[in-house]
Design an enzyme around this catalytic site. Structure first.
Site, PDB file in Angstrom:
ATOM      1  CG  ASP A 158      -1.559  -1.353   1.438  1.00 44.58           C
ATOM      2  OD1 ASP A 158      -2.480  -1.665   0.677  1.00 44.58           O
ATOM      3  OD2 ASP A 158      -1.128  -2.115   2.327  1.00 44.58           O
ATOM      4  CG  HIS A 169      -3.162  -5.181   3.407  1.00 44.19           C
ATOM      5  ND1 HIS A 169      -2.791  -4.328   2.389  1.00 44.19           N
ATOM      6  CD2 HIS A 169      -3.439  -6.359   2.810  1.00 44.19           C
ATOM      7  CE1 HIS A 169      -2.845  -4.974   1.246  1.00 44.19           C
ATOM      8  NE2 HIS A 169      -3.244  -6.199   1.461  1.00 44.19           N
TER       9      HIS A 169
HETATM   10  N1  LIG Z   1      -0.537  -8.120   2.426  1.00 42.04           N
HETATM   11  C1  LIG Z   1      -0.544  -7.910   1.120  1.00 42.04           C
HETATM   12  O1  LIG Z   1      -0.256  -6.793   0.669  1.00 42.04           O
HETATM   13  C2  LIG Z   1      -0.899  -9.007   0.132  1.00 42.04           C
HETATM   14  C3  LIG Z   1      -0.692  -8.796  -1.226  1.00 42.04           C
HETATM   15  C4  LIG Z   1      -1.033  -9.808  -2.135  1.00 42.04           C
HETATM   16  C5  LIG Z   1      -1.568 -11.002  -1.678  1.00 42.04           C
HETATM   17  N2  LIG Z   1      -1.746 -11.188  -0.351  1.00 42.04           N
HETATM   18  C6  LIG Z   1      -2.270 -12.459   0.172  1.00 42.04           C
HETATM   19  O2  LIG Z   1      -1.231 -13.448   0.096  1.00 42.04           O
HETATM   20  C7  LIG Z   1      -1.835 -14.750   0.111  1.00 42.04           C
HETATM   21  C8  LIG Z   1      -1.200 -15.636  -0.961  1.00 42.04           C
HETATM   22  O3  LIG Z   1      -1.492 -15.140  -2.238  1.00 42.04           O
HETATM   23  P1  LIG Z   1      -1.067 -15.929  -3.554  1.00 42.04           P
HETATM   24  O4  LIG Z   1      -1.537 -15.103  -4.691  1.00 42.04           O
HETATM   25  O5  LIG Z   1       0.348 -16.370  -3.505  1.00 42.04           O
HETATM   26  O6  LIG Z   1      -2.026 -17.212  -3.424  1.00 42.04           O
HETATM   27  P2  LIG Z   1      -1.883 -18.636  -4.139  1.00 42.04           P
HETATM   28  O7  LIG Z   1      -3.194 -19.313  -3.999  1.00 42.04           O
HETATM   29  O8  LIG Z   1      -1.251 -18.513  -5.490  1.00 42.04           O
HETATM   30  O9  LIG Z   1      -0.802 -19.372  -3.208  1.00 42.04           O
HETATM   31  C9  LIG Z   1      -1.069 -19.678  -1.884  1.00 42.04           C
HETATM   32  C10 LIG Z   1      -0.223 -20.891  -1.535  1.00 42.04           C
HETATM   33  O10 LIG Z   1      -0.388 -21.144  -0.152  1.00 42.04           O
HETATM   34  C11 LIG Z   1      -0.478 -22.530   0.029  1.00 42.04           C
HETATM   35  N3  LIG Z   1      -1.102 -22.843   1.309  1.00 42.04           N
HETATM   36  C12 LIG Z   1      -2.411 -22.923   1.637  1.00 42.04           C
HETATM   37  N4  LIG Z   1      -2.547 -23.295   2.921  1.00 42.04           N
HETATM   38  C13 LIG Z   1      -1.301 -23.446   3.422  1.00 42.04           C
HETATM   39  C14 LIG Z   1      -0.781 -23.834   4.683  1.00 42.04           C
HETATM   40  N5  LIG Z   1      -1.584 -24.162   5.695  1.00 42.04           N
HETATM   41  N6  LIG Z   1       0.548 -23.883   4.826  1.00 42.04           N
HETATM   42  C15 LIG Z   1       1.391 -23.581   3.821  1.00 42.04           C
HETATM   43  N7  LIG Z   1       0.962 -23.217   2.590  1.00 42.04           N
HETATM   44  C16 LIG Z   1      -0.371 -23.148   2.401  1.00 42.04           C
HETATM   45  C17 LIG Z   1      -1.289 -22.999  -1.193  1.00 42.04           C
HETATM   46  O11 LIG Z   1      -1.141 -24.402  -1.404  1.00 42.04           O
HETATM   47  C18 LIG Z   1      -0.651 -22.157  -2.287  1.00 42.04           C
HETATM   48  O12 LIG Z   1       0.501 -22.791  -2.841  1.00 42.04           O
HETATM   49  C19 LIG Z   1      -3.342 -14.512  -0.064  1.00 42.04           C
HETATM   50  O13 LIG Z   1      -3.974 -14.581   1.203  1.00 42.04           O
HETATM   51  C20 LIG Z   1      -3.403 -13.089  -0.611  1.00 42.04           C
HETATM   52  O14 LIG Z   1      -4.646 -12.471  -0.347  1.00 42.04           O
HETATM   53  C21 LIG Z   1      -1.424 -10.215   0.559  1.00 42.04           C
HETATM   54  O1  LIG Z   2      -6.274  -7.268  -2.639  1.00 44.93           O
HETATM   55  C1  LIG Z   2      -5.973  -8.429  -2.348  1.00 44.93           C
HETATM   56  O2  LIG Z   2      -6.804  -9.251  -1.964  1.00 44.93           O
HETATM   57  C2  LIG Z   2      -4.539  -8.868  -2.496  1.00 44.93           C
HETATM   58  C3  LIG Z   2      -3.620  -7.958  -1.774  1.00 44.93           C
HETATM   59  O3  LIG Z   2      -3.983  -7.793  -0.431  1.00 44.93           O
HETATM   60  C4  LIG Z   2      -3.444  -6.637  -2.465  1.00 44.93           C
HETATM   61  O4  LIG Z   2      -3.543  -5.590  -1.805  1.00 44.93           O
HETATM   62  O5  LIG Z   2      -3.142  -6.619  -3.670  1.00 44.93           O
END
Ligand SMILES: NC(=O)c1ccc[n+]([C@@H]2O[C@H](COP(=O)([O-])OP(=O)(O)OC[C@H]3O[C@@H](n4cnc5c(N)ncnc54)[C@H](O)[C@@H]3O)[C@@H](O)[C@H]2O)c1
Ligand SMILES: O=C(O)C[C@H](O)C(=O)O
Length: 326
Positions: free
Chosen positions: A159, A187
């Site tokens: 962000d 967030h």
């Molecule tokens: N804070 C932020 O700014 C931000 C930004 C982008 C995404 N995210 C979050 O990050 C997370 C991951 O996103 P992504 O696009 O990589 O998702 P994705 O679905 O591509 O990958 C998630 C991975 O986590 C694994 N997983 C699920 N449960 C698990 C567990 N108990 N232990 C270990 N691994 C596990 C899945 O098998 C998968 O490989 C989501 O919750 C998304 O919303 C946060």
């Molecule tokens: O928006 C989402 O769910 C993914 C991540 O937290 C983001 O800010 O891009």
């Protein structure tokens, strides 16, 4: 050459993992003199895909990559680890808010908090990326009572970076001219990006834009950027999220620049009147591997209302998972 440090990444077979691991192994996160051992965690059905990622890491022949382990057991993946990036969690789809993921994801973080408590270095630095990141960080922290609560953080750097670019583009400058950006709070769509304290080329950003643009354009654009990416890409942000995770850990481990600061979701000590113990995003400076909340930042009436709204949401999320908070 320094001794290698251990870096755990959860969700390592996922889309953020794929954008993250190669940069950690290249030295982008901890510096080009710091060897790393990667300890990768994912769920059992993802082990074959994770093995493919390991093969690709091997095939890069990174000079700083001192070892790789892959596991579906948190007790193995967190063993003796120095840094942990908790990415593994379900992402949201169109029309969802991040807190809609609480039910699906919260249990993951209580299990991992316990595994960190039982296995990791007591000096571990933890960054929670999986959403809803602040409350998942709170769950992790509360399940690891043997570790200093200050060692658990949540990611609002994405962000922060989004806000830097939006104001740079609006004012015809570059991100190099933008300093002292702050994301306050959660967030989520209640986060508050603060232009009263941000500076562009030494001038307060708020003096360079009109209040109507700030309220009707800038704030919603930053708050809704994640949703806009999901709509456009059909999947949530990955490369920019991985980049922000690298930035967050690098600032924490190697320090922030000069008198500038960054936004980090950290354990509230009551600063700015925010309830103690919430994982709330504040302006932070880092030095010597530690962070501190920057004090004395101006908070007017407008900012105060927004900072309280996002605090209220975090308190509601905390109350919704109280069964997971020992
Ligand atoms: N804070 C932020 O700014 C931000 C930004 C982008 C995404 N995210 C979050 O990050 C997370 C991951 O996103 P992504 O696009 O990589 O998702 P994705 O679905 O591509 O990958 C998630 C991975 O986590 C694994 N997983 C699920 N449960 C698990 C567990 N108990 N232990 C270990 N691994 C596990 C899945 O098998 C998968 O490989 C989501 O919750 C998304 O919303 C946060
Ligand atoms: O928006 C989402 O769910 C993914 C991540 O937290 C983001 O800010 O891009």
């Amino acid at each position: 050459m320094k001794a290698p440090v251990r870096v755990t990444v959860t969700g390592a077979a996922g889309q953020i993992g794929y954008a993250l691991l190669f940069r950690i192994a290249s030295g982008a996160m901890l510096g080009d003199d710091q060897p790393v051992i990667l300890q990768l965690l994912d769920i059992t059905p993802a082990m074959e895909a994770l093995e493919g990622v390991r093969m690709e890491l091997d095939d890069c022949a990174f000079p700083l990559l001192a070892g790789i382990t892959c596991s579906d057991d948190p007790n193995v993946a967190f063993k003796d680890t120095d840094y942990a990036l908790l990415v593994g969690a379900r992402p949201r789809g169109p029309g969802m808010e991040r807190k809609d993921l609480l039910e699906a994801n919260a249990a993951i973080f209580s299990v991992q908090g316990k595994a960190i408590n039982d296995n990791a270095s007591k000096d571990i630095k933890v960054l929670v990326v999986g959403n809803p990141a602040n409350t998942n960080a709170l769950i992790t922290q509360r399940n690891a009572p043997g570790i200093d609560p200050r060692n658990f953080t949540a990611m609002t750097r994405l962000d922060h970076n989004r806000a830097m670019t939006q104001i740079a583009q609006k004012t015809g400058k570059t991100v190099n001219d933008v300093k002292r950006m702050t994301i306050w709070g959660n967030h989520s769509a209640t986060q508050y990006p603060d232009l009263f304290n941000a500076e562009v080329d030494g001038t307060k950003a708020i003096e360079l834009v009109d209040q109507a643009w700030y309220e009707a354009d800038f704030i919603p654009t930053v708050q809704q950027r994640g949703a806009a990416i999901i709509k456009a890409r059909g999947a949530s942000s990955a490369a920019s999220a991985a980049n922000a995770a690298i930035d967050h850990m690098r600032s924490w481990a190697l320090g922030t620049e000069g008198d500038d600061w960054v936004s980090m979701g950290v354990y509230s000590d009551g600063s700015y009147g925010i309830a103690e113990g919430l994982i709330y995003s504040f302006p932070c400076r880092c030095k010597g591997g530690d962070w501190e909340i920057v004090q004395g930042v101006d908070v007017g009436e407008f900012s105060q209302a927004k900072m309280t709204a996002t605090e209220t949401e975090l308190a509601e999320e905390r109350d919704a998972v109280k069964h997971l908070l020992p």
